[in-house]
Design an enzyme around this catalytic site. Structure first.
Site, short mmCIF file in Angstrom:
data_model
loop_
_atom_site.label_atom_id
_atom_site.label_comp_id
_atom_site.label_asym_id
_atom_site.label_seq_id
_atom_site.Cartn_x
_atom_site.Cartn_y
_atom_site.Cartn_z
CB CYS A 1 19.73 -53.34 69.88
SG CYS A 1 21.20 -53.80 68.96
CG ASP A 6 29.53 -43.84 54.99
OD1 ASP A 6 28.71 -43.73 55.94
OD2 ASP A 6 30.74 -43.62 55.10
CG ASP A 56 23.67 -51.98 55.71
OD1 ASP A 56 22.93 -52.19 56.67
OD2 ASP A 56 24.92 -52.09 55.77
N GLY A 75 20.48 -53.63 56.78
CA GLY A 75 21.04 -54.95 57.08
C GLY A 75 20.29 -56.07 56.37
N GLY A 89 17.31 -56.79 56.53
CA GLY A 89 15.97 -56.43 56.08
C GLY A 89 14.85 -56.87 57.00
CG ASP A 143 18.08 -51.04 63.46
OD1 ASP A 143 18.32 -50.77 64.66
OD2 ASP A 143 17.84 -52.18 63.06
CE LYS A 155 14.68 -52.75 64.12
NZ LYS A 155 15.88 -53.63 64.10
C1 LIG Z 1 21.61 -52.84 63.89
S1 LIG Z 1 22.14 -53.31 62.32
C2 LIG Z 1 20.66 -53.19 61.39
C3 LIG Z 1 19.68 -54.33 61.46
C4 LIG Z 1 18.55 -54.19 60.46
N1 LIG Z 1 17.93 -52.89 60.46
C5 LIG Z 1 17.48 -55.22 60.65
O1 LIG Z 1 16.47 -54.93 61.32
O2 LIG Z 1 17.63 -56.33 60.11
C6 LIG Z 1 22.99 -51.86 61.79
C7 LIG Z 1 23.30 -51.81 60.32
O3 LIG Z 1 23.94 -50.54 60.04
C8 LIG Z 1 24.83 -50.74 58.97
N2 LIG Z 1 25.78 -49.62 58.94
C9 LIG Z 1 26.86 -49.43 59.71
N3 LIG Z 1 27.47 -48.25 59.39
C10 LIG Z 1 26.74 -47.70 58.38
C11 LIG Z 1 26.87 -46.52 57.61
N4 LIG Z 1 27.86 -45.66 57.82
N5 LIG Z 1 25.94 -46.29 56.65
C12 LIG Z 1 24.93 -47.16 56.43
N6 LIG Z 1 24.77 -48.30 57.13
C13 LIG Z 1 25.65 -48.58 58.09
C14 LIG Z 1 25.47 -52.09 59.28
O4 LIG Z 1 26.03 -52.66 58.11
C15 LIG Z 1 24.25 -52.88 59.82
O5 LIG Z 1 23.63 -53.62 58.80
#
Ligand SMILES: C[S@@+](CC[C@H](N)C(=O)[O-])C[C@H]1O[C@@H](n2cnc3c(N)ncnc32)[C@H](O)[C@@H]1O
Length: 420
Positions: free
Chosen positions: A360, A290, A264, A245, A247, A307, A249
């Site tokens: 979360c 993905d 992501d 996302g 970034g 995450d 973390k």
């Molecule tokens: C909870 S947020 C992450 C927040 C981020 N780790 C941070 O701390 O700033 C979940 C993330 O998973 C990504 N996501 C959703 N489905 C996904 C997939 N199939 N493959 C990779 N990333 C995915 C979303 O775009 C989103 O940015």
């Protein structure tokens, strides 16, 4: 003051209407409504919008006891009643001032709702918490979501739900030794908080602070810090950060000296994550991918952080609109994505390496059920205990980080190790 109050309250009413009826997300809608408002006006709009939406189910229950058919009222009249009831029952605004402000506000509203000012006056004079007896309503949760949280957190569920009703400070993760001094110099109030974070009362929006622009700080809840700490990163390790996302973390992993591959599925988030890391003076390898599919070309990593996308039920304080939209089906969809990510990402971790799976969300399905199914199907992995100073509760596998009155978000996390 009265004129400011009236204008601020109408802005809050517009935000509440957009979130409740048009499906708008709260944070950006509020930011647009605030514009460059400052001081008392900014804090009143913010408190009434957030407070009303956090307590919405409880306020609706209290108002229903005084109305024969609330659903038949024009939307704006309902929102005026909700915000008025919030000020009376939660914010503690003097009764005559709150009733007067909302009655006048409705009178000035274009359209037929203005004719309901007499009704609003009568209802606000009588609204009372004593009419709210149902447990889910008292915690301002829809019944299915309350059952969902109770199944996961047992006797901690009510305290967790209650904690998510109150506001929290802005938590900032410092990335320079002088971050706190710089914030104070810009007029912020700063207190040390859990896991090295700073609990801050901002003097202006975060993005307008030099300390933020120049990379001294990153907004990050202590629970989010704990998730990264659970991975236990050593300098020079190659770490896969999945669902990277914006970034937040990733930055923490970089600061620990790791060489990070940030993945992501969303190219816009990858771009935002890259820009955010540059602001903080870090860099990582960014990959749009993905993660529910195999990242076969990637050499094995020492550890991975997932995450996963989730329903966000541990962040109801910051995103109270989640309560309006949450469903079992949404939680099932999120759990399926998380499970596929976990299976595929684990394949990229070297033998003897480790993985933290986090969401979360505070439901069994998106957390422990995903990890338990993975461990059943993948015998070369095992769960390991997690140590953190934050309030925590063990799940069947992994742990819950509990939402607290100090403002910590709720998370589920599991630390897993691949046998050598
Ligand atoms: C909870 S947020 C992450 C927040 C981020 N780790 C941070 O701390 O700033 C979940 C993330 O998973 C990504 N996501 C959703 N489905 C996904 C997939 N199939 N493959 C990779 N990333 C995915 C979303 O775009 C989103 O940015």
């Amino acid at each position: 003051v009265e004129a400011v109050g009236t204008d601020a309250r109408s802005r809050a009413i517009r935000v509440i209407g957009a979130v409740v009826r048009d499906g708008a997300p709260l944070r950006p809608t509020l930011a647009r409504a605030l514009g460059d408002a400052t001081g008392a006006e900014r804090s009143l709009v913010t408190d009434v919008a957030y407070g009303t939406l956090r307590h919405l189910h409880a306020l609706d229950a209290a108002l229903s006891a005084r109305l024969s058919d609330p659903a038949a009222l024009p939307g704006v009249a309902r929102d005026v009643l909700r915000a008025g009831a919030y000020e009376l029952l939660v914010r503690g605004t003097a009764a005559h001032a709150a009733v007067h402000a909302y009655v006048e506000l409705l009178k000035a509203t274009p359209g037929p709702a203005a004719r309901l000012s007499g009704l609003v006056n009568a209802v606000l004079r009588r609204v009372s918490w004593a009419d709210v007896t149902d447990e889910a309503a008292r915690l301002s949760l829809p019944e299915p979501l309350w059952a969902h949280l109770r199944a996961a957190l047992g006797d901690e569920a009510a305290a967790a739900a209650r904690a998510m009703l109150s506001p929290a400070p802005v938590f900032l993760h410092p990335y320079t030794a002088d971050a706190a001094e710089r914030l104070v110099a810009e007029g912020c109030t700063v207190q040390p908080a859990a896991l090295g974070t700073l609990a801050v009362r901002l003097s202006r929006p975060l993005e307008r602070l030099q300390a933020f622009r120049e990379g001294a700080v990153q907004a990050q809840n202590p629970s989010s810090v704990a998730v990264v700490r659970a991975l236990g990163v050593a300098r020079g390790e190659r770490i896969l950060d999945v669902g990277a996302g914006h970034g937040i973390k990733t930055a923490q992993l970089c600061a620990a000296g790791a060489s990070v591959i940030a993945v992501d599925v969303d190219p816009a988030r990858i771009a935002a994550g890259r820009a955010n890391l540059a602001r903080l003076g870090f860099s990582a390898e960014h990959v749009v991918h993905d993660a529910t599919t195999s990242q076969a070309g990637l050499a094995p990593v020492d550890a991975a952080l997932i995450d996963a996308p989730c329903t966000g039920t541990g962040t109801l304080r910051a995103h109270p609109e989640i309560k309006l939209r949450w469903s079992e089906a949404a939680s099932e969809r999120a759990a399926a994505i998380g499970a596929a990510m976990l299976a595929r990402v684990a394949e990229r971790v070297r033998p003897g390496g480790r993985l933290v799976y986090a969401v979360c969300a505070l439901g069994l399905r998106e957390g422990p059920a995903v990890v338990a199914a993975f461990l059943r199907d993948t015998p070369d992995w095992r769960a390991e205990p997690i140590a953190t100073p934050l309030p925590m509760r063990d799940a069947a596998v992994g742990s819950w980080l509990l939402p607290t009155d100090a403002g910590h978000d709720g998370f589920y996390l599991a630390r897993l190790e691949r046998r050598g």
